[in-house]
Each structure stands twice: as structure tokens, then as C-alpha cells.
Design a protein around this motif. Structure first.
Motif, PDB file in Angstrom:
ATOM      1  N   CYS A   1      -4.698  -1.913   7.836  1.00 29.63           N
ATOM      2  CA  CYS A   1      -3.348  -1.384   8.052  1.00 29.63           C
ATOM      3  C   CYS A   1      -2.686  -0.917   6.759  1.00 29.63           C
ATOM      4  CB  CYS A   1      -2.471  -2.421   8.740  1.00 29.63           C
ATOM      5  SG  CYS A   1      -2.924  -2.701  10.467  1.00 29.63           S
ATOM      6  N   SER A   2      -3.194  -1.357   5.617  1.00 22.64           N
ATOM      7  CA  SER A   2      -2.613  -0.937   4.342  1.00 22.64           C
ATOM      8  C   SER A   2      -2.922   0.521   4.013  1.00 22.64           C
ATOM      9  CB  SER A   2      -3.116  -1.827   3.218  1.00 22.64           C
ATOM     10  OG  SER A   2      -4.518  -1.693   3.080  1.00 22.64           O
ATOM     11  N   VAL A   3      -3.955   1.087   4.634  1.00 18.77           N
ATOM     12  CA  VAL A   3      -4.301   2.488   4.382  1.00 18.77           C
ATOM     13  C   VAL A   3      -3.155   3.359   4.897  1.00 18.77           C
ATOM     14  CG1 VAL A   3      -5.932   4.355   4.842  1.00 18.77           C
ATOM     15  CG2 VAL A   3      -6.760   2.018   4.515  1.00 18.77           C
ATOM     16  N   GLY A   4      -2.549   4.139   4.026  1.00 20.56           N
ATOM     17  CA  GLY A   4      -1.425   4.996   4.399  1.00 20.56           C
ATOM     18  C   GLY A   4      -0.090   4.280   4.415  1.00 20.56           C
ATOM     19  N   SER A   5      -0.070   3.006   4.005  1.00 18.62           N
ATOM     20  CA  SER A   5       1.188   2.249   3.989  1.00 18.62           C
ATOM     21  C   SER A   5       2.011   2.647   2.769  1.00 18.62           C
ATOM     22  CB  SER A   5       0.907   0.753   3.959  1.00 18.62           C
ATOM     23  OG  SER A   5       0.290   0.381   2.742  1.00 18.62           O
ATOM     24  N   TYR A   6       3.282   2.284   2.798  1.00 19.21           N
ATOM     25  CA  TYR A   6       4.127   2.556   1.643  1.00 19.21           C
ATOM     26  C   TYR A   6       5.221   1.500   1.518  1.00 19.21           C
ATOM     27  CZ  TYR A   6       7.026   4.836   5.210  1.00 19.21           C
ATOM     28  OH  TYR A   6       7.765   5.106   6.333  1.00 19.21           O
ATOM     29  N   ARG A   7       5.745   1.407   0.309  1.00 13.86           N
ATOM     30  CA  ARG A   7       6.800   0.438   0.004  1.00 13.86           C
ATOM     31  C   ARG A   7       8.129   0.999   0.494  1.00 13.86           C
ATOM     32  NH1 ARG A   7       6.695  -1.027  -6.057  1.00 13.86           N
ATOM     33  NH2 ARG A   7       7.183   1.161  -6.119  1.00 13.86           N
ATOM     34  N   VAL A   8       8.839   0.255   1.366  1.00 18.36           N
ATOM     35  CA  VAL A   8      10.134   0.708   1.875  1.00 18.36           C
ATOM     36  C   VAL A   8      11.294   0.083   1.123  1.00 18.36           C
ATOM     37  CG1 VAL A   8       9.336   1.281   4.180  1.00 18.36           C
ATOM     38  CG2 VAL A   8      10.149  -1.018   3.734  1.00 18.36           C
ATOM     39  N   PHE A   9      11.018  -0.996   0.387  1.00 19.27           N
ATOM     40  CA  PHE A   9      12.035  -1.583  -0.475  1.00 19.27           C
ATOM     41  C   PHE A   9      11.379  -1.851  -1.817  1.00 19.27           C
ATOM     42  CE2 PHE A   9      14.703  -4.861  -2.323  1.00 19.27           C
ATOM     43  CZ  PHE A   9      15.965  -4.322  -2.110  1.00 19.27           C
ATOM     44  N   PRO A  10      11.897  -1.228  -2.884  1.00 23.82           N
ATOM     45  CA  PRO A  10      11.251  -1.377  -4.194  1.00 23.82           C
ATOM     46  C   PRO A  10      11.351  -2.802  -4.712  1.00 23.82           C
ATOM     47  CG  PRO A  10      13.359  -0.267  -4.411  1.00 23.82           C
ATOM     48  CD  PRO A  10      13.114  -0.436  -2.940  1.00 23.82           C
ATOM     49  N   ARG A  11      10.504  -3.116  -5.673  1.00 28.04           N
ATOM     50  CA  ARG A  11      10.464  -4.449  -6.260  1.00 28.04           C
ATOM     51  C   ARG A  11      11.838  -4.851  -6.773  1.00 28.04           C
ATOM     52  NH1 ARG A  11       5.961  -4.933 -10.436  1.00 28.04           N
ATOM     53  NH2 ARG A  11       4.816  -4.423  -8.550  1.00 28.04           N
ATOM     54  N   ASP A  12      12.292  -6.029  -6.365  1.00 24.79           N
ATOM     55  CA  ASP A  12      13.586  -6.520  -6.826  1.00 24.79           C
ATOM     56  C   ASP A  12      13.396  -7.464  -8.015  1.00 24.79           C
ATOM     57  OD1 ASP A  12      12.797  -8.997  -5.805  1.00 24.79           O
ATOM     58  OD2 ASP A  12      14.251  -9.002  -4.176  1.00 24.79           O
ATOM     59  N   ALA A  13      14.480  -8.097  -8.457  1.00 27.89           N
ATOM     60  CA  ALA A  13      14.433  -8.974  -9.631  1.00 27.89           C
ATOM     61  C   ALA A  13      13.521 -10.179  -9.419  1.00 27.89           C
ATOM     62  CB  ALA A  13      15.841  -9.434  -9.997  1.00 27.89           C
ATOM     63  N   ASN A  14      13.283 -10.578  -8.167  1.00 32.88           N
ATOM     64  CA  ASN A  14      12.383 -11.697  -7.873  1.00 32.88           C
ATOM     65  C   ASN A  14      10.946 -11.243  -7.657  1.00 32.88           C
ATOM     66  OD1 ASN A  14      14.399 -13.685  -7.962  1.00 32.88           O
ATOM     67  ND2 ASN A  14      15.025 -13.176  -5.882  1.00 32.88           N
ATOM     68  N   GLY A  15      10.672  -9.952  -7.825  1.00 38.59           N
ATOM     69  CA  GLY A  15       9.318  -9.437  -7.664  1.00 38.59           C
ATOM     70  C   GLY A  15       8.941  -9.126  -6.229  1.00 38.59           C
ATOM     71  N   LEU A  16       9.911  -9.094  -5.305  1.00 40.49           N
ATOM     72  CA  LEU A  16       9.644  -8.880  -3.884  1.00 40.49           C
ATOM     73  C   LEU A  16       9.619  -7.399  -3.522  1.00 40.49           C
ATOM     74  CD1 LEU A  16      10.857 -10.856  -0.926  1.00 40.49           C
ATOM     75  CD2 LEU A  16      11.492  -8.469  -0.966  1.00 40.49           C
ATOM     76  N   GLU A  17       8.635  -7.003  -2.739  1.00 45.53           N
ATOM     77  CA  GLU A  17       8.523  -5.649  -2.197  1.00 45.53           C
ATOM     78  C   GLU A  17       8.327  -5.761  -0.678  1.00 45.53           C
ATOM     79  OE1 GLU A  17       5.875  -3.971  -5.953  1.00 45.53           O
ATOM     80  OE2 GLU A  17       4.954  -4.186  -3.980  1.00 45.53           O
ATOM     81  N   LEU A  18       8.938  -4.858   0.081  1.00 48.49           N
ATOM     82  CA  LEU A  18       8.736  -4.800   1.525  1.00 48.49           C
ATOM     83  C   LEU A  18       7.901  -3.565   1.829  1.00 48.49           C
ATOM     84  CD1 LEU A  18       9.395  -5.934   4.360  1.00 48.49           C
ATOM     85  CD2 LEU A  18      11.423  -4.472   4.362  1.00 48.49           C
ATOM     86  N   TRP A  19       6.797  -3.754   2.558  1.00 48.18           N
ATOM     87  CA  TRP A  19       5.857  -2.670   2.864  1.00 48.18           C
ATOM     88  C   TRP A  19       5.851  -2.341   4.345  1.00 48.18           C
ATOM     89  CZ3 TRP A  19       2.512   0.078  -0.372  1.00 48.18           C
ATOM     90  CH2 TRP A  19       2.629  -0.240  -1.729  1.00 48.18           C
ATOM     91  N   TRP A  20       5.479  -1.087   4.683  1.00 44.98           N
ATOM     92  CA  TRP A  20       5.436  -0.576   6.056  1.00 44.98           C
ATOM     93  C   TRP A  20       4.136   0.185   6.271  1.00 44.98           C
ATOM     94  CZ3 TRP A  20       6.930  -0.515  10.885  1.00 44.98           C
ATOM     95  CH2 TRP A  20       6.788   0.638  11.666  1.00 44.98           C
ATOM     96  N   SER A  21       3.502  -0.079   7.412  1.00 40.61           N
ATOM     97  CA  SER A  21       2.323   0.684   7.822  1.00 40.61           C
ATOM     98  C   SER A  21       2.701   1.531   9.029  1.00 40.61           C
ATOM     99  CB  SER A  21       1.167  -0.238   8.215  1.00 40.61           C
ATOM    100  OG  SER A  21       0.148   0.504   8.863  1.00 40.61           O
ATOM    101  N   PRO A  22       2.812   2.855   8.857  1.00 41.94           N
ATOM    102  CA  PRO A  22       3.127   3.697  10.013  1.00 41.94           C
ATOM    103  C   PRO A  22       1.991   3.732  11.035  1.00 41.94           C
ATOM    104  CG  PRO A  22       2.789   5.039   8.045  1.00 41.94           C
ATOM    105  CD  PRO A  22       2.722   3.605   7.611  1.00 41.94           C
ATOM    106  N   THR A  23       0.767   3.497  10.592  1.00 40.50           N
ATOM    107  CA  THR A  23      -0.374   3.496  11.504  1.00 40.50           C
ATOM    108  C   THR A  23      -0.329   2.299  12.439  1.00 40.50           C
ATOM    109  OG1 THR A  23      -1.702   4.569   9.811  1.00 40.50           O
ATOM    110  CG2 THR A  23      -2.899   3.554  11.629  1.00 40.50           C
ATOM    111  N   CYS A  24      -0.078   1.109  11.888  1.00 39.39           N
ATOM    112  CA  CYS A  24      -0.093  -0.128  12.676  1.00 39.39           C
ATOM    113  C   CYS A  24       1.296  -0.566  13.125  1.00 39.39           C
ATOM    114  CB  CYS A  24      -0.752  -1.238  11.862  1.00 39.39           C
ATOM    115  SG  CYS A  24      -2.477  -0.873  11.462  1.00 39.39           S
ATOM    116  N   LYS A  25       2.337   0.109  12.609  1.00 42.80           N
ATOM    117  CA  LYS A  25       3.732  -0.242  12.918  1.00 42.80           C
ATOM    118  C   LYS A  25       4.039  -1.689  12.522  1.00 42.80           C
ATOM    119  CE  LYS A  25       4.565   3.518  15.817  1.00 42.80           C
ATOM    120  NZ  LYS A  25       3.876   4.421  14.958  1.00 42.80           N
ATOM    121  N   THR A  26       3.640  -2.036  11.297  1.00 41.31           N
ATOM    122  CA  THR A  26       3.820  -3.394  10.786  1.00 41.31           C
ATOM    123  C   THR A  26       4.529  -3.394   9.438  1.00 41.31           C
ATOM    124  OG1 THR A  26       1.621  -3.300   9.775  1.00 41.31           O
ATOM    125  CG2 THR A  26       1.777  -4.323  11.961  1.00 41.31           C
TER     126      THR A  26
END
Length: 158
Positions: A67-92
């Protein structure tokens, strides 16, 4: 550089390591944990298409399922190092954390507040949640003695 991931399930898959610049992130950040880019089909040597779809992808590894193939980060890395990712293929959605701190982190689905979580020192990622609607990522930091911080979360995305 290729490695085999500890979180991979099923057949052994080869993954590319991801590098990140610690200078552009929080003071305690480190290089990104090794994350696979796709699942290698052993018979062809090429990336496989995702091994799940829809709700069947829930609570599975986004990298070992493809599911990571073609995924992208929807929220950039914050001060705590957290990133939120989205897979348009798997809708996850899933959370990736890059940090040297001991952290607990999770992705939360807006429709029913279901969560997939992970805790680690040095970062990592959660399992993915099927979340075609709103989702967010959250993290809490261990103080090293006895207390977890109040969760800090990304805004809800959709």
C-alpha cells in the motif's frame, strides 16, 4: 542500500532504506527509520500490487502489503517527528515517527475513532487503517520516569 525489515510479515521482502536530514527537523530527530518502498515479487523481481484492498487493509503493515507504493505524506513532520501518510490505492492512513525519543504513536480514523498504534524508541510506523474519510496522527512522549505526555495530534484530514 537494501535491508530486510523486522516488521515485514509473510515472505521475506527486500526494501530500500530511506534517508532523512536531521538538520531540518526537531533537535532530537534522527535519520528516518528504514521503511520499505514496496513488496518484491520473488518470481518477477518487481514491485507487487497491493495484497489487500478496502477494509481488508485495516491493521496491516502498509509497506509489506504494498500500500505504500504511490502513497504520500499528508501532514509534514512535526516537532515530535510525526508524519501522517495516505495511500490512495488502498484508501488507508498510517503514522511514521522519526525520533530518538521513546514515543507511543497512533493513527485514528474519524468515523469511529478506531486506532492503530505502535510504541518505540527511535521511531517506526503504525499499521494502516482503512480511512477513506477523516484521519489524524497522534504521539505521546515518555518522560523517562513514569509519565506519558498528553497526546499531540495532527489536524483531522480527509
Amino acid at each position: 542500500m537494501c535491508i530486510t525489515l523486522k516488521k515485514a510479515c509473510g515472505a521475506v521482502a527486500t526494501f530500500a532504506a530511506v534517508a532523512a536530514s536531521a538538520a531540518a527537523t526537531a533537535p532530537n530527530a534522527q535519520a528516518a527509520p528504514a521503511r520499505p518502498t514496496c513488496v518484491i515479487n520473488p518470481s518477477t523481481g518487481y514491485c507487487s500490487s497491493p495484497s489487500c484492498s478496502g477494509t481488508g487493509c485495516g491493521h496491516t503493515d502498509p509497506y509489506s502489503t504494498g500500500c505504500s507504493v504511490g502513497s504520500y505524506r499528508v501532514f509534514p513532520r512535526d516537532a515530535n517527528g510525526l508524519e501522517l501518510w495516505w495511500s490512495p490505492t488502498c484508501k488507508t492512513n498510517w503514522v511514521v515517527v522519526v525520533s530518538r525519543l521513546s514515543e507511543s504513536f497512533y493513527v485514528e480514523r474519524g468515523s469511529d475513532h478506531a486506532k492503530a498504534s505502535w510504541a518505540a524508541t527511535g521511531g517506526g510506523w503504525t499499521d494502516q487503517l482503512y480511512a477513506p474519510g477523516a484521519a489524524r496522527g497522534c504521539t505521546s512522549i515518555w518522560d523517562g520516569r513514569s509519565t506519558w505526555s498528553t497526546p499531540e495530534c495532527t489536524p483531522w484530514t480527509s
